[in-house]
Scaffold this active site. Structure first.
Site, PDB file in Angstrom:
ATOM      1  N   SER A 126      -5.517 -28.926   1.135  1.00 18.15           N
ATOM      2  CA  SER A 126      -5.963 -28.402   2.563  1.00 18.15           C
ATOM      3  C   SER A 126      -6.116 -26.565   2.319  1.00 18.15           C
ATOM      4  CB  SER A 126      -5.283 -28.098   3.983  1.00 18.15           C
ATOM      5  OG  SER A 126      -3.881 -28.042   3.434  1.00 18.15           O
TER       6      SER A 126
ATOM      7  N   GLU B  22      10.885 -24.365  -5.347  1.00 15.04           N
ATOM      8  CA  GLU B  22      10.197 -25.075  -4.159  1.00 15.04           C
ATOM      9  C   GLU B  22      10.260 -24.299  -2.462  1.00 15.04           C
ATOM     10  OE1 GLU B  22       7.334 -26.073  -3.876  1.00 15.04           O
ATOM     11  OE2 GLU B  22       7.980 -28.130  -5.197  1.00 15.04           O
TER      12      GLU B  22
ATOM     13  N   ASP C 248       0.402 -21.834  -2.102  1.00 20.89           N
ATOM     14  CA  ASP C 248      -1.129 -22.880  -2.446  1.00 20.89           C
ATOM     15  C   ASP C 248      -2.245 -22.328  -2.428  1.00 20.89           C
ATOM     16  OD1 ASP C 248       1.343 -24.151  -1.497  1.00 20.89           O
ATOM     17  OD2 ASP C 248       0.564 -25.029  -0.098  1.00 20.89           O
TER      18      ASP C 248
ATOM     19  N   TYR D  94       9.302 -28.905   7.845  1.00 17.06           N
ATOM     20  CA  TYR D  94       8.978 -27.396   7.734  1.00 17.06           C
ATOM     21  C   TYR D  94       9.860 -26.635   8.884  1.00 17.06           C
ATOM     22  CZ  TYR D  94       5.754 -24.110   4.433  1.00 17.06           C
ATOM     23  OH  TYR D  94       5.857 -23.878   4.076  1.00 17.06           O
TER      24      TYR D  94
END
Ligand code: NG1
Length: 399
Positions: free
Chosen positions: A128, A28, A172, A221
């Site tokens: 998304s 992560e 992603d 982020y």
């Protein structure tokens, strides 16, 4: 349900694309630091049906929101609909993909399209990316271009970075485009090499949505990314050969950590150790040592909580509760953090009870309800010609 609504919205559809969300098992906040990640595509999907248009317009209907928009393929840079009004936020994903495809020379076909999703939004399961990848694959299928799934993922990432304006890594879109049933993808975000890692079928991946929608994700982020860049620049003074933080072995980092400002050191330590954990984790999984792999998931959670500081109390509660339940061998927050979901690895025979007890425990410990569900690891995006009259509804409904 999903398909019935889609059929009503576009009864004369000629194409269908299905793209999965993803869960990241380990690795992560390393995809923008050149590290390896371990995502798996999940059995929660976005489904898009479409029919080519004879003009230059894209007409979209978001079934779940019951919202529609129409924009022109000739004016994508403006991010406006045909009435010169700003496009709805959700429309920027397909519009961004169309824009990027066109700018790379792929002729995008005007369409009428409808889509629906059962990927929870804003919870770290990449709804998304799935939306982008679904539309990308759809236009590829209609256009008949040969384009690898990796390239498709990169173009969708470009759409998210440059059009939507989110500076995300490639994980992603990669997972949504390249997923394989029953497997996690060990994906090196620097070299873009990957290989499949089987997930043993006597364990289930269970996702627990804290139902805390992410706050400060953007600023949090970007702050973390900036700290990583600062760390890299400082470390490169002593280690000119390193290109990313993933190139720094943990023992070398320990020797140079004192050169970094304290917060920057914490952020970089998470990244360096997380990259190392992923590499150890893959060896463990391939050797069938799932329990040791699960311990690394707990370690990752502690690191995200204490070093990267992207957890929230609700996610910590979910992980603590999971750790106390029979059959759970690993748990951690997944995705960027600041809200969203945890991912849990649970013995198959204990999964049902785990889900019941985790929900109960969470609602007692917080004043919230968690959505907890087991998910199969699914294949990546698929797009094909479609006809409602000959469709095998029962098969598609489960996909
Ligand atoms: P989520 O939380 O699933 O949106 C985000 C980034 C990923 C990655 C993870 C942290 C976006 C769209 N995606 O994932 O690229 O950096 O955080 O590992 O921002």
């Amino acid at each position: 349900m999903m398909l019935k609504a889609l059929r009503t919205a576009l009864p004369d559809a000629e194409y269908m694309a299905i793209a999965p969300g993803r869960v990241n098992l380990l690795g992560e906040h390393v995809d923008y630091n050149g590290g390896a990640v371990l995502p798996a595509a999940i059995h929660r999907t976005i489904k898009v049906t479409a029919k080519p248009n004879s003009n230059r317009l894209v007409e979209l209907h978001a079934v779940d929101l019951d919202e529609s928009t129409i924009f022109s393929l000739d004016q994508l840079a403006l991010k406006q609909d045909i009435h010169d009004m700003p496009m709805p936020g959700w429309a920027q994903y397909p519009a961004g993909v169309a824009h990027v495809l066109q700018s790379h020379g792929y002729p995008v076909t005007p369409i009428r399209a409808a889509f629906t999703s059962n990927i929870p939004m804003g919870s770290g399961l990449s709804s998304s990316a799935a939306l982008e990848v679904a539309f990308g694959a759809l236009w590829q299928e209609i256009g008949g271009w040969s384009l690898s799934r990796l390239m498709l993922a990169r173009l969708c990432q470009e759409a998210e970075n440059l059009y939507v304006g989110v500076n995300c890594g490639l994980m992603d879109q990669f997972a949504s485009a390249n997923g394989v049933e029953g497997h996690a993808l060990y994906f090196n975000t620097h070299t873009l090499d990957y290989h499949l890692v089987p997930i043993p079928d006597d364990y289930w991946i269970v996702i627990a949505d804290s139902n805390v929608r992410r706050k400060l994700t953007h600023s949090g982020y970007n702050d973390r990314r900036a700290a990583c860049e600062e760390a890299l620049a400082i470390l490169q003074k002593d280690l000119p050969q390193i290109r990313t933080l993933a190139d720094v072995p943990p023992d070398v980092f320990d020797q140079l950590a004192g050169n970094l400002p304290p917060i920057v050191e914490k952020r970089a330590r998470h990244v360096v150790e997380e990259c190392d954990r992923v590499n150890r984790a893959v060896i463990l999984l391939e050797a069938g040592d799932v329990r040791a792999f699960g311990s690394l998931m707990f370690e990752t959670h502690r690191s995200l909580r204490d070093l990267y500081e992207v957890s929230i109390p609700e996610l910590d509660r979910l992980v603590e509760l999971a750790a106390s339940l029979p059959g759970c061998i690993g748990a951690r927050l997944t995705g960027a953090g600041f809200g969203g979901c945890t991912v849990n690895l649970v013995e198959a025979s204990a999964t049902e009870e785990f889900i019941t007890r985790l929900k109960l425990g969470y609602s007692m410990a917080t004043d919230r309800t968690a959505d907890v569900f087991a998910c199969r690891v699914s294949r990546g995006v698929d797009a094909y010609p479609w006809n409602w009259n000959t469709a095998r509804m029962e098969v598609e409904e489960s996909g």
